[in-house]
Design an enzyme around this catalytic site. Structure first.
Site, short mmCIF file in Angstrom:
data_model
loop_
_atom_site.label_atom_id
_atom_site.label_comp_id
_atom_site.label_asym_id
_atom_site.label_seq_id
_atom_site.Cartn_x
_atom_site.Cartn_y
_atom_site.Cartn_z
N GLU A 177 40.06 44.26 33.74
CA GLU A 177 39.76 45.43 34.57
C GLU A 177 40.72 46.53 34.17
O GLU A 177 41.93 46.30 34.02
CB GLU A 177 39.93 45.10 36.05
CG GLU A 177 39.63 46.29 36.96
CD GLU A 177 39.78 45.97 38.43
OE1 GLU A 177 39.59 46.90 39.26
OE2 GLU A 177 40.10 44.82 38.76
N ASN A 235 36.43 51.16 37.17
CA ASN A 235 36.08 51.45 38.55
C ASN A 235 35.34 52.79 38.63
O ASN A 235 35.79 53.78 38.06
CB ASN A 235 37.33 51.50 39.43
CG ASN A 235 37.94 50.13 39.61
OD1 ASN A 235 37.42 49.31 40.35
ND2 ASN A 235 39.06 49.88 38.94
N GLU A 267 32.52 48.81 38.03
CA GLU A 267 32.71 48.21 39.34
C GLU A 267 32.62 49.29 40.42
O GLU A 267 33.30 50.31 40.33
CB GLU A 267 34.07 47.50 39.42
CG GLU A 267 34.23 46.39 38.38
CD GLU A 267 35.56 45.66 38.50
OE1 GLU A 267 36.34 46.01 39.42
OE2 GLU A 267 35.81 44.76 37.70
N ASP A 297 32.10 45.64 43.98
CA ASP A 297 33.52 45.30 44.14
C ASP A 297 33.86 45.08 45.61
O ASP A 297 33.20 45.60 46.50
CB ASP A 297 34.38 46.45 43.58
CG ASP A 297 35.78 46.01 43.24
OD1 ASP A 297 36.08 44.81 43.32
OD2 ASP A 297 36.60 46.90 42.89
N GLU A 354 38.63 37.53 43.40
CA GLU A 354 39.86 38.32 43.24
C GLU A 354 41.01 37.71 44.05
O GLU A 354 40.81 36.95 44.99
CB GLU A 354 39.63 39.75 43.71
CG GLU A 354 38.56 40.50 42.94
CD GLU A 354 38.43 41.93 43.40
OE1 GLU A 354 38.98 42.82 42.73
OE2 GLU A 354 37.76 42.17 44.43
#
Length: 398
Positions: A177, A235, A267, A297, A354
């Site tokens: 990420e 993101n 995401e 997310d 996560e």
């Protein structure tokens, strides 16, 4: 008899159980033990005797119950921490724990009933350790100005950092990420919490995104030269999807780097997609047509997750880290994780869990059927140079 320098208030309407609790605390050597039969009497005790370190609270009582007592003492400083001792069902006690947190009180533990000496002693020692290691209050975060942020962007001080996603079975790296960090020339590496709100308010999120993509695609090319494939996840905010030039710009950037959409994931948090516009949906579809993956997310943190999954072309679910933090203590969290994994399989979507910080959590998640995770157990976010060095010691999923 040992001496424990703690002042404890016992709030219990059943006289025998109150007597048991008081005797146990005195047996453990507490400095002072007070008692009350309901919330009103407990408030009077506090008024007369001063603050206590711990309130050992029943919840369901005649007169002022435990909930109202907690509400009355919230943020007053009269009680240092709370221990719940109640025969209410587990789901109700878990909800009360949330109330305690929202009231600004410290939750020390849930003992249920009947009280056990060993469990009570453990919580008293926990309180003593916390008191001995308590840090002074943090200073409020520094407020950064728009001109500082714009200067940081212009001077390339906002850098891409990378946090790996990993196979829970083998530990192999499956992708990263891409996150933002400010490498400030005098203040060191700054958290996005200090600058992201300003970027959002000033409409600079696209500028940050494409700066990150330039850096990440260059890194992806380097890794490919080493014989590996590394997916890059970025993101995106819902507001960015309203720009009808978003997908064409990403397509042009991929062409310039001789990269393919299959190497990217975008995401999006579910809360920002409550009312997706035509342009937003069109951008999502175009990204999928380019081969990019789309992840929802912080799944489970919002209110319309299932609807979003049905209406928008997501390929991945990222399960919110809060489910993992309370995995051991909360049976309902286990059920939520198991159900989300089953939902992902039914919808042919991958699920990334996560917030994995311990090997115990990893093993528990494997038993529930999870395969891919992210968190400090594998690695913290790191710079490009650190990631390249770290990857040289790791295996990467094909």
């Amino acid at each position: 008899m040992p001496h424990i320098p703690l002042r404890v208030l016992v709030l219990e309407d059943h006289s025998f159980q109150r007597s048991v609790a008081v005797n146990l605390l005195r047996q453990l050597g507490c400095q002072a033990v007070f008692e009350a039969a309901d919330g009103a009497e407990a408030l009077a005790v506090l008024q007369a005797c001063g603050p206590v370190d711990i309130a050992l609270c029943d919840l369901h009582m005649e007169g002022m119950d435990g909930l109202e007592f907690l509400q009355r003492i919230g943020n007053t400083g009269q009680v240092g921490s709370i221990i719940i001792s109640s025969s209410l069902s587990g789901d109700l006690r878990r909800s009360v724990r949330q109330i305690i947190s929202l009231l600004g009180l410290e939750f020390l533990g849930d003992l249920g009933k009947p009280l056990r000496l060993e469990a009570l002693e453990s919580l008293l020692k926990k309180r003593l350790r916390a008191r001995g290691t308590r840090r002074p209050p943090r200073r409020p975060p520094e407020v950064l100005q728009e001109d500082e942020i714009r200067h940081a962007l212009a001077e390339h001080q906002l850098q891409a950092y990378y946090q790996p996603k990993f196979d829970l079975h083998t530990g192999d790296v499956c992708g990263v990420e891409v996150l933002a960090r400010w490498e400030h020339p005098s203040k060191g590496v700054l958290s996005p919490a200090l600058f992201m709100p300003v970027l959002e308010r000033c409409g600079l999120m696209d500028q940050l995104l494409f700066r990150q993509m330039e850096q990440a695609l260059t890194l992806q090319h380097k890794v490919r030269g080493l014989g590996h494939t590394l997916n890059m996840a970025f993101n995106l905010q819902a507001e960015q999807l309203t720009n009808d030039q978003l997908a064409p710009r990403i397509k042009a950037l991929l062409a310039r780097h001789s990269a393919v959409g299959a190497g990217l994931t975008f995401e999006l948090t579910e809360n920002g997609l409550l009312e997706a516009s035509e342009t937003s949906i069109k951008n999502l579809v175009r990204l999928r047509m380019m081969g990019c993956s789309l992840a929802i997310d912080d799944f489970g943190a919002g209110f319309s997750s299932l609807q979003r999954l049905c209406l928008l072309p997501f390929t991945e679910i990222k399960l919110d880290a809060e489910f993992v933090r309370t995995l051991k203590q909360e049976p309902r969290c286990q059920a939520a994780i198991y159900s989300t994994l089953a939902l992902g399989r039914a919808l042919d979507m991958s699920v990334v869990v996560e917030g994995i910080e311990t090997d115990e959590q990893r093993r528990h998640l494997l038993r529930l059927g999870a395969n891919i995770g992210q968190g400090y157990l594998c690695a913290r976010p790191m710079s490009e140079a650190d990631l390249l060095g770290w990857l040289s010691q790791q295996r990467i999923c094909a």
